[in-house]
Design a protein around this motif. Structure first.
Motif, PDB file in Angstrom:
ATOM      1  N   TYR A  59      -9.875  -0.313  -0.549  1.00  0.00           N
ATOM      2  CA  TYR A  59      -9.076   0.842  -0.962  1.00  0.00           C
ATOM      3  C   TYR A  59      -9.783   2.154  -0.633  1.00  0.00           C
ATOM      4  O   TYR A  59      -9.197   3.060  -0.041  1.00  0.00           O
TER       5      TYR A  59
ATOM      6  N   VAL B 282      -7.820   3.043   2.729  1.00  0.00           N
ATOM      7  CA  VAL B 282      -6.702   3.826   2.217  1.00  0.00           C
ATOM      8  C   VAL B 282      -7.119   5.272   1.997  1.00  0.00           C
ATOM      9  O   VAL B 282      -6.417   6.195   2.397  1.00  0.00           O
TER      10      VAL B 282
ATOM     11  N   MET C 127       0.825  -1.196   0.000  1.00  0.00           N
ATOM     12  CA  MET C 127       0.000   0.000   0.000  1.00  0.00           C
ATOM     13  C   MET C 127       0.869   1.260   0.000  1.00  0.00           C
ATOM     14  O   MET C 127       0.499   2.287  -0.518  1.00  0.00           O
TER      15      MET C 127
ATOM     16  N   ARG D 293     -11.621  -5.552  -2.885  1.00  0.00           N
ATOM     17  CA  ARG D 293     -10.378  -4.772  -2.857  1.00  0.00           C
ATOM     18  C   ARG D 293     -10.661  -3.292  -3.066  1.00  0.00           C
ATOM     19  O   ARG D 293     -10.017  -2.435  -2.482  1.00  0.00           O
TER      20      ARG D 293
ATOM     21  N   GLN E   6      -4.922  -5.405  -5.400  1.00  0.00           N
ATOM     22  CA  GLN E   6      -4.793  -4.074  -4.815  1.00  0.00           C
ATOM     23  C   GLN E   6      -3.912  -3.189  -5.686  1.00  0.00           C
ATOM     24  O   GLN E   6      -4.181  -2.009  -5.850  1.00  0.00           O
TER      25      GLN E   6
ATOM     26  N   ARG F 233      -5.002   0.315  -7.384  1.00  0.00           N
ATOM     27  CA  ARG F 233      -4.274   1.573  -7.163  1.00  0.00           C
ATOM     28  C   ARG F 233      -3.770   2.175  -8.475  1.00  0.00           C
ATOM     29  O   ARG F 233      -3.833   3.383  -8.673  1.00  0.00           O
TER      30      ARG F 233
END
Lengths: 295, 654
Positions: B500, B504, B418, B496, B464, B468
């Motif tokens: 995220y 995130v 990440m 996922r 992931q 991203r």
């Protein structure tokens, strides 16, 4: 300064004093001391055992034609099996380093996690790599399973990398510069093997012949193993010779692999074939041992 | 009067990365035990070195408090025999029973005194199980087949309550008041008291506190010029009992090797810190020993020799590898297994090249995809697997491939976590996307789906990474068609994406659900939608409107309205219904041309008319035509305004 052979004498002597039988190397090609019957089979079953031996270990893919100062087709391991593991095993191990002239008060020793697993042998253990001033000198493993079987008595396996230890003790940068015996360097003794086996393994090994040999040994091991369950007198059944054929298969596989002769699709399958034999053998051996112990 | 407590679990060297987790469990399990036993304990603290897990607490009572237990018997009206039976069962005389009045009536009962047990006895009984219940990722047995399991053999136990030993035993090891010092610098058997424990260890070259070891390392490596490396520092804190730093040198000629190779050897293989020399790598390293000093320089010399051998190896591999450039190694990939059922890396490479083309990649991206996996056949990567990709990139550059190809190869495993950055170039992102998508499609296709903590192919990380790159790289490429209709894979991706957006990017779960319910095919678009939604969320009209949408949805569901259907304007009732329709048409036209935030603000402005409609108009009108038309209006509103987010997913207080 000790020679290479002096180092070996001292380690053998040290472990002999602690109750180990000193065995000679197993007389077949092995990839590691663990594969010798003295380890692979003796760790099974309920009987205590202590043994130490040097095992020349052949890894065809690691050959470098004698060019690389740190890598060998055939290196030597000093293998110690303590079954069951004594409570002060690490102290005994550290004292063995003192015995070969390493003053531990002046060096840095660390135990770093390193577990061991051999899918081919259905075996695994947990332990450490022992680091001496940043150099990995020993693999320390508590065996947990062998041939897919939980072990009755947990043995400790100590595997000293003899060339590395000797190079460290003698302060040389190349394995080939190790003094083997007074006036004789390692390279004088072993260079030809390294060169010729690299040439053979990488360039000249007869792929068809090796495959044939593999199949012959596989068939012989399988034929014998198939007879074990119905054998009238299991105690005299020749499992040890059967295991020799399994070891042959394993080494032939490694040679074929280094020759680039095993395709992707074949590879997994061939490993499974060897594993089947090794696991079957280990289980038969455990049965034989338990019967003997019960008798 | 209260007493302090000390527990030291003495073991052989525990893997460093497992220690902090084990300590946390030890603390929690002990605190839970105290609560269960009704015992107080203050200042519970845990500490560890590789050879010991330690828990200390103060304020334990010597005994549990005495308690009284109320045992209910037969009702007051019960025959004498029943009462006598109850007394006999308790072992008391019938006259010792008392009558207790409860809500249900009067009952014979007995108040039994329960004497508090000695804390030491309770601990002695509970500690073996508590210790052995600490979970480790991989345990072993050591005392024979049916012996206990722990991470490494337990070799000694210290358990003191005040001045007294709490007696128990694990696998033949009895608890006591004797600890062990540093393997070489300390005494092997040292008597301890609780008060003197930490100092006794220090006198025997064991720094119990991880914080203290960390500070000692930091203080010693800084003046030696070590580049900061938090993860390495943490490892060293937990593989030492008494750390001390030393510095060594290597031949500056090795600096001709790429820095990535040198630092990898030092960092991952030798656990050394690299040293900075004016922005560049200096020909020095910093190692941390598990001993107090290196008076004769032997440790330094030993480490220098090991590093020299490692660097020589690396240079040997580098030179050997250059004899066959990457472009000649493509065919060799046929001999490298990707996954047994998915074939070789050559087959994977062909698929990835095609996928790169499908994603719109040009010559450079296709070339990079073709060469990306060739470094798997090199000696350097076989030796330093963590350098896969990086080595390919370095070799491509050294072998005269265009710079954009080299960069794309170098970066194509990114992002590895990440926190890791995306590939730096569009080509690199394309190759990374194609590589990861191919892995995911292939593994899901043969049923290799991650379950629980088992994810051997790191598919979560791969997905992931795709999320991203798409979201942060601004790739509008529709994701779903790339998943080939594999519903398990779609679900996996949806998870996922949710992760995220929530963990995130920090959006609220209902906002994430609302936005994803309106579509997740285009991730940059979904990101813009959720940013707009989060921005409009606090405005006064928004949540009430969201509540109305939920109401609309419920009404439509209850009416089993199939929709969509044409709203017949002629059938609209004058007043709130016509007004809502007019407002709907106005907002619809306005919103269509606006960016998401303004569009959402426009939609929120519908609220007064919606409220008025629900206030004044009965949707379930007796006339089926009128009802159908009203449902059609609500359905049109819902459909039209659910393309940015499905507002009915928003949690509201109404």
């Amino acid at each position: 300064m000790d020679t290479f052979q002096e180092l070996i004498f001292k380690l053998k002597h040290y472990w002999a004093e602690r109750g180990c039988i000193i065995q000679e190397p197993y007389d077949l090609e092995l990839g590691a001391g663990t594969m010798a019957p003295e380890t692979f089979l003796r760790v099974l079953g309920p009987r205590p055992y202590r043994v130490a031996y040097v095992q020349p270990s052949r890894r065809p893919a690691d050959g470098r034609y004698g060019d690389n100062p740190n890598r060998l087709y055939k290196h030597q391991q000093l293998q110690v099996i303590l079954k069951p593991t004594p409570e002060d095993v690490i102290d005994q191990y550290l004292a063995s380093l003192e015995a070969i002239g390493i003053d531990l008060s002046k060096h840095d020793i660390k135990f770093e996690e390193d577990n061991w697993e051999s899918p081919t042998l259905g075996a695994w253990g947990v332990g450490w790599q022992v680091m001496l001033d940043g150099l990995e000198i020993t693999q320390f493993t508590y065996f947990q399973q062998c041939g897919g079987l939980d072990l009755d008595l947990v043995p400790a396996e100590l595997t000293y990398g003899l060339e590395r230890l000797a190079a460290f003790l003698q302060g040389v940068d190349s394995i080939y510069d190790i003094v083997w015996a007074p006036g004789v360097r390692y390279g004088e003794v072993r260079f030809q093997d390294e060169l010729q086996y690299s040439v053979y393994n990488f360039e000249m090994a007869g792929i068809e012949s090796l495959w044939k040999l593999f199949e012959i040994h596989e068939a012989e091991a399988a034929r014998l193993l198939a007879q074990f369950p119905d054998a009238a007198d299991k105690a005299r059944f020749p499992l040890l010779p059967t295991y020799d054929h399994v070891l042959k298969c394993s080494h032939l596989f490694n040679t074929l692999d280094s020759r680039g002769a095993i395709s992707v699709t074949e590879r997994v399958g061939v490993i499974a074939r060897v594993r089947k034999l090794a696991v079957g053998l280990a289980q038969a051996w455990a049965e034989q041992q338990n019967q003997e112990a019960a008798a | 009067m209260s007493v302090p407590f000390l527990l030291e679990i003495g073991t052989e060297e525990i893997p460093d990365w497992m220690i902090p987790g084990a300590l946390e469990q030890l603390r929690t399990k002990f605190t839970d035990l105290m609560a269960k036993l009704n015992l107080a304990a203050d200042d519970v603290r845990v500490d560890a070195t590789p050879r010991r897990l330690v828990l200390r607490a103060s304020g334990l009572p010597p005994r549990q408090q005495d308690a009284e237990e109320l045992l209910m018997g037969p009702p007051k009206a019960a025959p004498a025999a029943a009462v006598a039976g109850f007394a006999r069962k308790l072992g008391v005389a019938p006259e010792e029973l008392v009558i207790e009045t409860t809500a249900k009536g009067e009952y014979y009962s007995f108040r039994r005194k329960v004497a508090g047990q000695a804390t030491s006895d309770l601990l002695a009984a509970a500690l073996p199980d508590l210790i052995l219940s600490i979970h480790f990722p991989k345990t072993m047995y050591w005392a024979g087949k049916n012996g206990p399991r722990f991470i490494r053999p337990i070799r000694w136990l210290v358990a003191l309550l005040g001045d007294s030993v709490v007696p128990f035993e694990i696998a033949g090891v009895a608890s006591g008041a004797v600890t062990r010092g540093h393997r070489r610098l300390g005494q092997q058997q040292v008597a301890v008291t609780i008060a003197g424990y930490e100092q006794t260890l220090r006198d025997n070259y064991v720094l119990l506190s991880a914080g203290e070891r960390r500070r000692k390392i930091e203080d010693e490596i800084r003046p030696l010029g070590a580049r900061p490396d938090a993860a390495l520092l943490e490892t060293l804190v937990f593989i030492t009992e008494y750390p001390a730093a030393i510095s060594g040198q290597f031949d500056p000629a090795f600096l001709s090797l790429p820095e990535e190779v040198l630092t990898t050897v030092m960092r991952f293989h030798q656990k050394y810190f690299s040293v900075d020399g004016g922005g560049q790598l200096a020909a020095r390293f910093v190692a941390v020993m598990n001993t107090s000093a290196d008076p004769d320089g032997l440790v330094r010399q030993g480490n220098e020799r090991v590093l020299r051998a490692r660097f020589n190896d690396a240079r040997f591999f580098w030179d050997t590898d250059q004899k066959r450039p990457l472009r000649e190694r493509v065919a060799d990939l046929a001999h490298v297994t990707f996954q047994a059922k998915l074939g070789s890396y050559l087959e994977k490479t062909e698929r990835v090249v095609n996928l790169v083309t499908e994603l719109g990649g040009g010559d450079a991206a296709r070339r990079a995809a073709l060469l990306a996996k060739c470094d798997l056949t090199t000696e350097l990567v076989k030796e330093f697997t963590e350098l896969q990709g990086v080595v390919g990139g370095l070799y491509a550059r050294a072998q005269g491939e265009p710079e954009e190809v080299a960069l794309a190869i170098y970066d194509h495993y990114k992002p590895l976590s990440m926190e890791d950055s995306l590939p730096r170039t569009r080509d690199g992102q394309l190759v990374s996307l194609a590589d990861k998508l191919d892995t995911l499609r292939g593994c899901f296709g043969i049923g290799l789906v991650p379950t629980g903590s088992r994810d051997p192919f790191a598919l979560r990380r791969a997905a992931q990474g795709v999320v991203r790159i798409l979201a942060e790289g601004g790739w509008e490429t529709p994701l779903r068609p790339l998943l080939l209709g594999d519903t398990a894979l779609e679900e996996f991706f949806l998870d996922r994406i949710r992760y995220y957006f929530r963990e995130v990017r920090g959006f609220r779960y209902d906002e994430v659900n609302a936005v994803l319910a309106a579509g997740w095919d285009n991730l940059p678009d979904a990101l813009r939608r959720i940013e707009a939604l989060a921005a409009v969320r606090p405005t006064p009209n928004f949540e009430p409107l969201a509540a109305s949408f939920k109401r609309i949805q419920n009404i439509l569901r209850q009416a089993e309205f199939a929709g969509p259907a044409e709203v017949r304007t002629g059938a609209l009732e004058p007043g709130p219904e016509t007004e809502l329709h007019a407002e709907f048409e106005r907002v619809r036209q306005q919103a269509a041309s606006l960016p998401y935030l303004q569009a959402l603000e426009a939609i929120a402005s519908l609220r007064p008319k919606v409220d008025l409609f629900f206030d004044k108009v009965l949707v379930n009108a007796p006339d089926p035509d009128v009802r159908r038309n009203r449902l059609a209006l609500l359905s049109a509103i819902r459909t039209e305004f659910s393309t940015i987010a499905d507002f009915s997913e928003i949690a509201t207080n109404q």
